[in-house]
Enzyme design. Sequence first.
Site, mmCIF file in Angstrom:
data_model
loop_
_atom_site.group_PDB
_atom_site.id
_atom_site.type_symbol
_atom_site.label_atom_id
_atom_site.label_comp_id
_atom_site.label_asym_id
_atom_site.label_seq_id
_atom_site.Cartn_x
_atom_site.Cartn_y
_atom_site.Cartn_z
ATOM 1 N N LYS A 18 0.830 -1.211 0.000
ATOM 2 C CA LYS A 18 0.000 0.000 0.000
ATOM 3 C C LYS A 18 0.866 1.263 0.000
ATOM 4 C CE LYS A 18 -4.092 -1.890 2.222
ATOM 5 N NZ LYS A 18 -4.706 -2.144 0.913
ATOM 6 N N SER A 19 2.181 1.090 0.071
ATOM 7 C CA SER A 19 3.061 2.264 0.191
ATOM 8 C C SER A 19 2.932 3.233 -0.988
ATOM 9 C CB SER A 19 4.511 1.824 0.378
ATOM 10 O OG SER A 19 4.638 1.196 1.625
ATOM 11 N N LYS A 68 15.202 -6.040 4.622
ATOM 12 C CA LYS A 68 15.527 -4.976 5.587
ATOM 13 C C LYS A 68 16.949 -5.095 6.150
ATOM 14 C CE LYS A 68 10.881 -3.795 7.124
ATOM 15 N NZ LYS A 68 9.945 -3.672 8.241
ATOM 16 N N GLU A 80 20.404 5.969 15.218
ATOM 17 C CA GLU A 80 20.594 5.158 16.427
ATOM 18 C C GLU A 80 19.554 4.032 16.499
ATOM 19 O OE1 GLU A 80 21.680 6.049 21.030
ATOM 20 O OE2 GLU A 80 20.049 7.210 20.186
ATOM 21 N N ASN A 89 14.173 0.207 7.159
ATOM 22 C CA ASN A 89 12.988 0.263 6.288
ATOM 23 C C ASN A 89 12.973 1.537 5.442
ATOM 24 O OD1 ASN A 89 12.160 2.259 8.091
ATOM 25 N ND2 ASN A 89 10.012 1.719 7.847
ATOM 26 N N GLY A 129 6.156 -11.950 20.639
ATOM 27 C CA GLY A 129 7.116 -12.128 19.545
ATOM 28 C C GLY A 129 8.438 -11.455 19.852
ATOM 29 N N GLY A 131 10.931 -11.356 17.063
ATOM 30 C CA GLY A 131 11.580 -11.363 15.749
ATOM 31 C C GLY A 131 11.858 -9.941 15.297
ATOM 32 N N ALA A 133 10.061 -7.757 13.736
ATOM 33 C CA ALA A 133 9.007 -6.754 13.971
ATOM 34 C C ALA A 133 9.144 -6.152 15.367
ATOM 35 C CB ALA A 133 7.631 -7.390 13.792
ATOM 36 N N GLY A 260 -2.847 -2.750 12.612
ATOM 37 C CA GLY A 260 -1.622 -2.006 12.336
ATOM 38 C C GLY A 260 -1.660 -1.114 11.108
HETATM 39 P P1 ATR Z 1 10.758 -11.902 11.765
HETATM 40 O O1 ATR Z 1 11.900 -12.361 12.608
HETATM 41 O O2 ATR Z 1 11.166 -11.566 10.365
HETATM 42 O O3 ATR Z 1 9.935 -10.839 12.415
HETATM 43 P P2 ATR Z 1 9.671 -14.542 12.046
HETATM 44 O O4 ATR Z 1 11.030 -15.134 12.182
HETATM 45 O O5 ATR Z 1 8.735 -15.236 11.134
HETATM 46 O O6 ATR Z 1 9.734 -13.066 11.544
HETATM 47 O O7 ATR Z 1 9.049 -14.496 13.512
HETATM 48 C C1 ATR Z 1 8.311 -13.463 14.041
HETATM 49 C C2 ATR Z 1 7.825 -13.868 15.412
HETATM 50 O O8 ATR Z 1 6.683 -14.718 15.270
HETATM 51 C C3 ATR Z 1 8.853 -14.646 16.228
HETATM 52 O O9 ATR Z 1 8.816 -14.151 17.535
HETATM 53 C C4 ATR Z 1 8.330 -16.066 16.164
HETATM 54 O O10 ATR Z 1 8.625 -16.870 17.302
HETATM 55 P P3 ATR Z 1 9.999 -17.724 17.391
HETATM 56 O O11 ATR Z 1 11.058 -16.748 17.728
HETATM 57 O O12 ATR Z 1 9.718 -18.707 18.447
HETATM 58 O O13 ATR Z 1 10.178 -18.339 16.029
HETATM 59 C C5 ATR Z 1 6.850 -15.848 16.112
HETATM 60 N N1 ATR Z 1 6.179 -17.027 15.552
HETATM 61 C C6 ATR Z 1 6.199 -17.451 14.277
HETATM 62 N N2 ATR Z 1 5.503 -18.587 14.142
HETATM 63 C C7 ATR Z 1 5.025 -18.906 15.384
HETATM 64 C C8 ATR Z 1 4.226 -19.961 15.918
HETATM 65 N N3 ATR Z 1 3.766 -20.937 15.136
HETATM 66 N N4 ATR Z 1 3.943 -19.934 17.243
HETATM 67 C C9 ATR Z 1 4.398 -18.939 18.049
HETATM 68 N N5 ATR Z 1 5.155 -17.916 17.606
HETATM 69 C C10 ATR Z 1 5.467 -17.898 16.298
#
Ligand code: ATR
Length: 294
Positions: A18-19, A68, A80, A89, A129, A131, A133, A260
């Site tokens: 959508k950017s 990214k 920073e 991004n 999470g 990761g 994000a 979001g």
């Molecule tokens: P990114 O790191 O690019 O943001 P990602 O590796 O797909 O994306 O994971 C994003 C988040 O979603 C992570 O915190 C991941 O948990 P893990 O660190 O345990 O992998 C979480 N996540 C993805 N699939 C999941 C699932 N089936 N159950 C619980 N958490 C999940």
Amino acid sequence: MSQPSQYAVWGNPIAQSKSPRIHQLFGEQTAKNISYIAKLGDEQQFEQQLQQFFAEGSKGANITAPFKERAFALADIHSEGCLLAEACNTLKRLDDGRLYADNTDGFGLKSDLERLGWLIPNQRILILGAGGATKGVLYPLLQAEQQITLYNRTHQKAVELAEKFTHYVRSSSRWQSQRSNASVCAKFGNIQTACLEEVAQQSFDLIINATSLGLQGKYVELPKSTFNQAKVYDMQYAKEQQTPFLNYARSQGVTECQDGLGMLVGQAAHAFNLWENVMPDMEKVLKVLKNEMK
Ligand code: ATR
């Protein structure tokens, strides 16, 4: 009329982005003559593609998955927040040709929470999470004095993130108090981790979903009591705010839910401001997008 300033968003896939629409609306709203298109990055050739794009005179780029970290590595200097997120991004070509990298995702989230009246200093936030994000939003949230708890399926990843950002908060606070005379000390929130049992024993003002689970139509299940007093924000967005996590939260009795889309507009607005030196009105653009998604 002069040539428009050239911008693009790079990702793979990218057709869904959508950017271009958001930046077109920003350009119209601020009367800036810009062109902003979507570009499909190539897994093998992304760096060369980007260098070519800037060699042709483009002024800036947004970068989305899965590039990214590669854009971060390619840039010459970093903000920073970008250094802490270890992902970029937003790229801006400086007058001397160097590439400046920023990460506006967290500022987008912060602006959206402000818009909603949901950014109250010292409130307790549970982030699901650990990761990319999550890493992208911790810096502005800590600066906004938020008390953050991370819960992640892989606990160790949450611990590593918390340690990294705790170190940042401590060293920045020390640095600030050394150079100013304590009264103008920077204030930060704090960050810790919790396993599911510990989550169950605490209460939160705000729960933010930063997992990628919604893409598979799934969500992280939490003890029902976690939702007692909480507002819920999902970094994912969907038509009529029907994301899997928000639907789950509503089923647990939560009435204050937000997706979001506002964060997406917010991160774009901060990028636009970096490039064009004017902050667009996010609310107006958000309204248009919501209408177009109906
Ligand atoms: P990114 O790191 O690019 O943001 P990602 O590796 O797909 O994306 O994971 C994003 C988040 O979603 C992570 O915190 C991941 O948990 P893990 O660190 O345990 O992998 C979480 N996540 C993805 N699939 C999941 C699932 N089936 N159950 C619980 N958490 C999940």
